[in-house]
Design a protein around this motif. Sequence first.
Motif, PDB file in Angstrom:
ATOM      1  N   ILE A 134      28.091   7.092  54.530  1.00 16.98           N
ATOM      2  CA  ILE A 134      27.133   6.678  53.494  1.00 16.98           C
ATOM      3  C   ILE A 134      25.702   6.875  53.982  1.00 16.98           C
ATOM      4  O   ILE A 134      24.836   7.371  53.240  1.00 16.98           O
ATOM      5  CB  ILE A 134      27.391   5.213  53.078  1.00 16.98           C
ATOM      6  N   PHE A 135      25.422   6.502  55.229  1.00 15.32           N
ATOM      7  CA  PHE A 135      24.097   6.693  55.798  1.00 15.32           C
ATOM      8  C   PHE A 135      23.735   8.175  55.831  1.00 15.32           C
ATOM      9  O   PHE A 135      22.631   8.566  55.440  1.00 15.32           O
ATOM     10  CB  PHE A 135      24.030   6.086  57.210  1.00 15.32           C
ATOM     11  N   PHE A 136      24.655   9.025  56.299  1.00 16.10           N
ATOM     12  CA  PHE A 136      24.417  10.463  56.369  1.00 16.10           C
ATOM     13  C   PHE A 136      24.147  11.042  54.973  1.00 16.10           C
ATOM     14  O   PHE A 136      23.203  11.835  54.797  1.00 16.10           O
ATOM     15  CB  PHE A 136      25.624  11.168  57.003  1.00 16.10           C
ATOM     16  N   LEU A 137      24.932  10.641  53.982  1.00 18.56           N
ATOM     17  CA  LEU A 137      24.717  11.143  52.621  1.00 18.56           C
ATOM     18  C   LEU A 137      23.385  10.657  52.056  1.00 18.56           C
ATOM     19  O   LEU A 137      22.707  11.403  51.335  1.00 18.56           O
ATOM     20  CB  LEU A 137      25.869  10.734  51.715  1.00 18.56           C
ATOM     21  N   ALA A 138      22.996   9.423  52.361  1.00 18.35           N
ATOM     22  CA  ALA A 138      21.713   8.905  51.876  1.00 18.35           C
ATOM     23  C   ALA A 138      20.556   9.702  52.470  1.00 18.35           C
ATOM     24  O   ALA A 138      19.613  10.071  51.756  1.00 18.35           O
ATOM     25  CB  ALA A 138      21.580   7.426  52.227  1.00 18.35           C
ATOM     26  N   VAL A 139      20.628  10.009  53.768  1.00 16.39           N
ATOM     27  CA  VAL A 139      19.580  10.802  54.411  1.00 16.39           C
ATOM     28  C   VAL A 139      19.555  12.207  53.826  1.00 16.39           C
ATOM     29  O   VAL A 139      18.480  12.751  53.527  1.00 16.39           O
ATOM     30  CB  VAL A 139      19.784  10.834  55.947  1.00 16.39           C
ATOM     31  N   ALA A 140      20.752  12.799  53.630  1.00 14.57           N
ATOM     32  CA  ALA A 140      20.820  14.155  53.073  1.00 14.57           C
ATOM     33  C   ALA A 140      20.225  14.190  51.663  1.00 14.57           C
ATOM     34  O   ALA A 140      19.440  15.090  51.337  1.00 14.57           O
ATOM     35  CB  ALA A 140      22.261  14.653  53.060  1.00 14.57           C
ATOM     36  N   LEU A 141      20.563  13.225  50.829  1.00 10.08           N
ATOM     37  CA  LEU A 141      20.007  13.190  49.471  1.00 10.08           C
ATOM     38  C   LEU A 141      18.503  12.971  49.494  1.00 10.08           C
ATOM     39  O   LEU A 141      17.764  13.553  48.684  1.00 10.08           O
ATOM     40  CB  LEU A 141      20.703  12.112  48.638  1.00 10.08           C
ATOM     41  N   PHE A 142      18.022  12.142  50.405  1.00 14.45           N
ATOM     42  CA  PHE A 142      16.588  11.926  50.530  1.00 14.45           C
ATOM     43  C   PHE A 142      15.879  13.231  50.903  1.00 14.45           C
ATOM     44  O   PHE A 142      14.852  13.581  50.316  1.00 14.45           O
ATOM     45  CB  PHE A 142      16.302  10.844  51.573  1.00 14.45           C
ATOM     46  N   LEU A 143      16.447  13.955  51.873  1.00 10.27           N
ATOM     47  CA  LEU A 143      15.835  15.224  52.285  1.00 10.27           C
ATOM     48  C   LEU A 143      15.872  16.253  51.162  1.00 10.27           C
ATOM     49  O   LEU A 143      14.900  16.982  50.952  1.00 10.27           O
ATOM     50  CB  LEU A 143      16.521  15.761  53.541  1.00 10.27           C
ATOM     51  N   PHE A 144      16.987  16.340  50.426  1.00  7.27           N
ATOM     52  CA  PHE A 144      17.049  17.242  49.271  1.00  7.27           C
ATOM     53  C   PHE A 144      15.966  16.895  48.258  1.00  7.27           C
ATOM     54  O   PHE A 144      15.295  17.769  47.707  1.00  7.27           O
ATOM     55  CB  PHE A 144      18.413  17.189  48.586  1.00  7.27           C
ATOM     56  N   ASP A 145      15.776  15.607  48.010  1.00 10.85           N
ATOM     57  CA  ASP A 145      14.774  15.165  47.048  1.00 10.85           C
ATOM     58  C   ASP A 145      13.370  15.555  47.525  1.00 10.85           C
ATOM     59  O   ASP A 145      12.568  16.069  46.738  1.00 10.85           O
ATOM     60  CB  ASP A 145      14.872  13.651  46.867  1.00 10.85           C
ATOM     61  N   VAL A 146      13.086  15.352  48.793  1.00 11.53           N
ATOM     62  CA  VAL A 146      11.767  15.681  49.330  1.00 11.53           C
ATOM     63  C   VAL A 146      11.538  17.193  49.268  1.00 11.53           C
ATOM     64  O   VAL A 146      10.454  17.653  48.864  1.00 11.53           O
ATOM     65  CB  VAL A 146      11.625  15.157  50.775  1.00 11.53           C
ATOM     66  N   ILE A 147      12.535  17.971  49.658  1.00 10.72           N
ATOM     67  CA  ILE A 147      12.393  19.437  49.645  1.00 10.72           C
ATOM     68  C   ILE A 147      12.180  19.949  48.230  1.00 10.72           C
ATOM     69  O   ILE A 147      11.273  20.756  47.971  1.00 10.72           O
ATOM     70  CB  ILE A 147      13.614  20.097  50.314  1.00 10.72           C
ATOM     71  N   TRP A 148      13.001  19.506  47.280  1.00  4.95           N
ATOM     72  CA  TRP A 148      12.843  19.983  45.892  1.00  4.95           C
ATOM     73  C   TRP A 148      11.520  19.519  45.287  1.00  4.95           C
ATOM     74  O   TRP A 148      10.897  20.237  44.513  1.00  4.95           O
ATOM     75  CB  TRP A 148      14.017  19.542  45.023  1.00  4.95           C
ATOM     76  N   GLN A 149      11.089  18.316  45.638  1.00  2.00           N
ATOM     77  CA  GLN A 149       9.795  17.835  45.143  1.00  2.00           C
ATOM     78  C   GLN A 149       8.671  18.716  45.684  1.00  2.00           C
ATOM     79  O   GLN A 149       7.752  19.076  44.947  1.00  2.00           O
ATOM     80  CB  GLN A 149       9.592  16.382  45.560  1.00  2.00           C
ATOM     81  N   PHE A 150       8.730  19.082  46.959  1.00  2.00           N
ATOM     82  CA  PHE A 150       7.736  19.972  47.548  1.00  2.00           C
ATOM     83  C   PHE A 150       7.733  21.339  46.844  1.00  2.00           C
ATOM     84  O   PHE A 150       6.687  21.870  46.503  1.00  2.00           O
ATOM     85  CB  PHE A 150       7.998  20.154  49.060  1.00  2.00           C
ATOM     86  N   ILE A 151       8.950  21.875  46.616  1.00  2.00           N
ATOM     87  CA  ILE A 151       9.053  23.204  45.952  1.00  2.00           C
ATOM     88  C   ILE A 151       8.478  23.135  44.542  1.00  2.00           C
ATOM     89  O   ILE A 151       7.709  24.003  44.140  1.00  2.00           O
ATOM     90  CB  ILE A 151      10.518  23.678  45.940  1.00  2.00           C
ATOM     91  N   PHE A 152       8.833  22.124  43.782  1.00  2.00           N
ATOM     92  CA  PHE A 152       8.338  22.012  42.416  1.00  2.00           C
ATOM     93  C   PHE A 152       6.823  21.782  42.383  1.00  2.00           C
ATOM     94  O   PHE A 152       6.133  22.295  41.489  1.00  2.00           O
ATOM     95  CB  PHE A 152       9.078  20.912  41.643  1.00  2.00           C
ATOM     96  N   ASN A 153       6.312  20.992  43.310  1.00  2.00           N
ATOM     97  CA  ASN A 153       4.865  20.798  43.390  1.00  2.00           C
ATOM     98  C   ASN A 153       4.162  22.096  43.769  1.00  2.00           C
ATOM     99  O   ASN A 153       3.096  22.433  43.236  1.00  2.00           O
ATOM    100  CB  ASN A 153       4.508  19.692  44.385  1.00  2.00           C
ATOM    101  N   PHE A 154       4.728  22.865  44.682  1.00  2.00           N
ATOM    102  CA  PHE A 154       4.150  24.138  45.101  1.00  2.00           C
ATOM    103  C   PHE A 154       4.124  25.135  43.950  1.00  2.00           C
ATOM    104  O   PHE A 154       3.143  25.881  43.777  1.00  2.00           O
ATOM    105  CB  PHE A 154       4.963  24.696  46.289  1.00  2.00           C
ATOM    106  N   LEU A 155       5.189  25.154  43.144  1.00  2.00           N
ATOM    107  CA  LEU A 155       5.257  26.073  41.995  1.00  2.00           C
ATOM    108  C   LEU A 155       4.437  25.592  40.804  1.00  2.00           C
ATOM    109  O   LEU A 155       4.233  26.339  39.865  1.00  2.00           O
ATOM    110  CB  LEU A 155       6.709  26.283  41.570  1.00  2.00           C
ATOM    111  N   GLY A 156       4.016  24.339  40.828  1.00  2.00           N
ATOM    112  CA  GLY A 156       3.215  23.801  39.736  1.00  2.00           C
ATOM    113  C   GLY A 156       4.062  23.274  38.584  1.00  2.00           C
ATOM    114  O   GLY A 156       3.535  23.048  37.487  1.00  2.00           O
ATOM    115  N   VAL A 157       5.359  23.113  38.796  1.00  2.00           N
ATOM    116  CA  VAL A 157       6.225  22.579  37.742  1.00  2.00           C
ATOM    117  C   VAL A 157       5.908  21.099  37.504  1.00  2.00           C
ATOM    118  O   VAL A 157       5.867  20.639  36.367  1.00  2.00           O
ATOM    119  CB  VAL A 157       7.709  22.784  38.110  1.00  2.00           C
ATOM    120  N   THR A 158       5.682  20.383  38.584  1.00  2.00           N
ATOM    121  CA  THR A 158       5.290  18.973  38.471  1.00  2.00           C
ATOM    122  C   THR A 158       3.928  18.799  39.104  1.00  2.00           C
ATOM    123  O   THR A 158       3.465  19.635  39.878  1.00  2.00           O
ATOM    124  CB  THR A 158       6.296  18.054  39.198  1.00  2.00           C
ATOM    125  N   SER A 159       3.282  17.724  38.768  1.00  2.00           N
ATOM    126  CA  SER A 159       1.939  17.529  39.310  1.00  2.00           C
ATOM    127  C   SER A 159       1.953  16.650  40.534  1.00  2.00           C
ATOM    128  O   SER A 159       2.783  15.892  40.787  1.00  2.00           O
ATOM    129  CB  SER A 159       1.021  16.922  38.271  1.00  2.00           C
TER     130      SER A 159
END
Length: 147
Positions: free
Chosen positions: A122-147
Amino acid sequence: MSRDIAGTNNAPLTSELFHTKVYKPNQGRIVRQLTALAIWVVVALGCWSLYATLRGFLPAGSMLIPAIPMVTLAIGLWIGYRLVNWPQFADFLIAVEAEMNKVTWPAKDELIRASVVVIFTIFFLAVALFLFDVIWQFIFNFLGVTS
């Protein structure tokens, strides 16, 4: 009392409410007692909430404030008692206890090992999901999809 093809009792709960007999008293006692206790706790908490609500709506000193929850509590306790002695429900609870007696429970060390594995996963999956969220948020912010 009506009976189905298998010979089990199919009497409706409403007709069972006015009996005092215990259905199959020596079978499924533990599960039936715990089920009745759980029903009674829920009824008691509901009546406590009803009491608190009535204190806010009815004038202070009204005899209805304690009377309504007490009558509701008495009816709820009786229905809970009769429910675990209703043949259809009691047979289900008896079968549940029979199945629980067949369960092979793990030893303490096996339980600890399995718990550690589950907690780590559960801890490993929580960390993995957190990292996925951070990475996708960075990508979307870089592309200008989100502000």
